[in-house]
Design a protein around this motif. Sequence first.
Motif, mmCIF file in Angstrom:
data_model
loop_
_atom_site.group_PDB
_atom_site.id
_atom_site.type_symbol
_atom_site.label_atom_id
_atom_site.label_comp_id
_atom_site.label_asym_id
_atom_site.label_seq_id
_atom_site.Cartn_x
_atom_site.Cartn_y
_atom_site.Cartn_z
ATOM 1 N N HIS A 13 -8.202 -1.034 -13.886
ATOM 2 C CA HIS A 13 -7.235 -0.553 -14.709
ATOM 3 C C HIS A 13 -5.984 -1.331 -14.463
ATOM 4 N N LYS A 14 -4.902 -1.224 -15.528
ATOM 5 C CA LYS A 14 -3.664 -2.119 -15.644
ATOM 6 C C LYS A 14 -2.931 -1.356 -14.285
ATOM 7 N N PRO A 15 -2.182 -2.269 -13.569
ATOM 8 C CA PRO A 15 -0.830 -1.839 -12.596
ATOM 9 C C PRO A 15 -0.210 -0.796 -13.314
ATOM 10 N N LYS A 16 0.014 0.285 -12.463
ATOM 11 C CA LYS A 16 0.884 1.397 -13.074
ATOM 12 C C LYS A 16 0.036 2.217 -14.343
ATOM 13 N N ALA A 17 -1.134 2.191 -14.118
ATOM 14 C CA ALA A 17 -2.017 3.190 -15.288
ATOM 15 C C ALA A 17 -1.927 4.610 -14.645
ATOM 16 N N GLY A 18 -1.694 4.664 -13.509
ATOM 17 C CA GLY A 18 -1.959 6.053 -12.936
ATOM 18 C C GLY A 18 -3.350 6.484 -12.922
ATOM 19 N N CYS A 19 -4.087 5.604 -12.560
ATOM 20 C CA CYS A 19 -5.387 5.842 -12.491
ATOM 21 C C CYS A 19 -5.642 6.488 -10.809
ATOM 22 N N ALA A 20 -6.897 7.078 -10.529
ATOM 23 C CA ALA A 20 -7.102 7.653 -9.372
ATOM 24 C C ALA A 20 -7.769 6.603 -8.458
ATOM 25 N N CYS A 21 -8.006 5.415 -9.006
ATOM 26 C CA CYS A 21 -8.916 4.463 -8.073
ATOM 27 C C CYS A 21 -8.091 3.413 -7.500
ATOM 28 N N ARG A 22 -6.954 2.917 -8.024
ATOM 29 C CA ARG A 22 -6.307 1.887 -7.778
ATOM 30 C C ARG A 22 -5.407 2.004 -6.296
ATOM 31 N N LYS A 23 -5.739 0.827 -5.692
ATOM 32 C CA LYS A 23 -4.971 1.117 -4.147
ATOM 33 C C LYS A 23 -3.367 1.016 -4.564
ATOM 34 N N PRO A 24 -2.572 1.832 -4.106
ATOM 35 C CA PRO A 24 -2.812 2.596 -2.508
ATOM 36 C C PRO A 24 -3.670 3.836 -2.524
ATOM 37 N N SER A 25 -4.230 4.246 -3.522
ATOM 38 C CA SER A 25 -5.222 5.347 -3.699
ATOM 39 C C SER A 25 -6.273 4.851 -2.698
ATOM 40 N N ASP A 53 0.921 -4.169 1.253
ATOM 41 C CA ASP A 53 1.077 -2.790 1.846
ATOM 42 C C ASP A 53 0.084 -1.862 1.215
ATOM 43 N N THR A 54 -0.273 -2.196 0.014
ATOM 44 C CA THR A 54 -1.202 -1.009 -0.889
ATOM 45 C C THR A 54 -2.300 -1.313 -0.185
ATOM 46 N N ASP A 55 -2.858 -2.229 0.343
ATOM 47 C CA ASP A 55 -4.249 -2.254 1.008
ATOM 48 C C ASP A 55 -3.880 -1.301 2.358
ATOM 49 N N ILE A 56 -3.197 -1.679 3.108
ATOM 50 C CA ILE A 56 -2.965 -0.788 4.455
ATOM 51 C C ILE A 56 -2.924 0.692 4.312
ATOM 52 N N ILE A 57 -2.007 1.015 3.101
ATOM 53 C CA ILE A 57 -1.867 2.398 3.011
ATOM 54 C C ILE A 57 -3.092 2.943 2.403
ATOM 55 N N ALA A 58 -3.878 2.195 1.582
ATOM 56 C CA ALA A 58 -5.048 3.034 1.153
ATOM 57 C C ALA A 58 -5.994 3.174 2.312
ATOM 58 N N GLY A 59 -6.296 2.032 3.154
ATOM 59 C CA GLY A 59 -6.897 2.367 4.436
ATOM 60 C C GLY A 59 -6.579 3.524 5.162
ATOM 61 N N LYS A 60 -5.222 3.585 5.500
ATOM 62 C CA LYS A 60 -4.927 4.371 6.339
ATOM 63 C C LYS A 60 -4.819 5.940 5.790
ATOM 64 N N ASN A 61 -4.716 5.948 4.685
ATOM 65 C CA ASN A 61 -4.734 7.309 3.903
ATOM 66 C C ASN A 61 -6.410 7.598 3.916
ATOM 67 N N ALA A 62 -7.470 6.929 3.992
ATOM 68 C CA ALA A 62 -8.811 7.002 3.905
ATOM 69 C C ALA A 62 -9.146 7.414 5.385
ATOM 70 N N GLY A 63 -8.237 7.178 6.515
ATOM 71 C CA GLY A 63 -8.595 7.381 7.681
ATOM 72 C C GLY A 63 -9.019 6.324 8.500
ATOM 73 N N ALA A 64 -9.118 4.965 7.852
ATOM 74 C CA ALA A 64 -9.441 3.671 8.571
ATOM 75 C C ALA A 64 -8.065 3.016 9.412
ATOM 76 N N LYS A 65 -8.302 2.238 10.328
ATOM 77 C CA LYS A 65 -7.407 1.337 10.730
ATOM 78 C C LYS A 65 -7.146 0.480 9.913
ATOM 79 N N GLY A 66 -5.722 -0.181 9.745
ATOM 80 C CA GLY A 66 -5.226 -1.030 8.826
ATOM 81 C C GLY A 66 -4.977 -2.412 9.606
ATOM 82 N N VAL A 67 -5.543 -3.528 8.950
ATOM 83 C CA VAL A 67 -5.473 -4.893 9.492
ATOM 84 C C VAL A 67 -4.628 -5.552 8.410
#
Length: 174
Positions: A95-107, A132-146
């Motif tokens: 999806h386009k950036p800022k499309a508001g989808c459920a799948c785009r990181k930081p989701s 930062d969107t990668d790290i936020i997505a990982g942390k929100n999922a419960g994973a560690k962020g590198v």
Amino acid sequence: MNKAVFLDRDGVINEVLTKRVKFVNKPADLYFLPRVPEAIKKLNTYFDYIFVVTNQGGVGLGFMKEAQLQKIHDYMIAQLAKEGAIIHEAVYCPHKPKAGCACRKPSSKMIIDLAEKYNIDLGKSYMVGDTDTDIIAGKNAGAKGVFLGKDDPRADAIFPDLYSAVDWMIVDSQ
């Protein structure tokens, strides 16, 4: 339960916005960053699964079709496999950036969906990214962020590149 490493694609696995390539819109545009195959191969020996989790807004913006993106991912996975580095699955948000989808990181939806499909213990898993969107997505999922780069205050660890991060993840996961 299994443990996994979730890798962002552009800027973690391959070049983007370099002198050689601006964006990866076809397989010929995909250039691995230094020591990436070696890093993934080493991760394969300690983790049950290695995944690619990537935002690919170029599809939604019309720069490429999903079929072309799939060819890029098939090529990437095949080239890594030739080096003994296994990617178990590559998933993406088209999806386009800022499309508001459920799948785009930081989701964290892409990570959580993979975790459910492959019985992954997210508390023993890692999301590696260069934004930062990668790290936020990982942390929100419960994973560690590198984080690969200079600084991200949310990250559990910071390294200049994927290969440099591998030994830390291996030791930390034991």
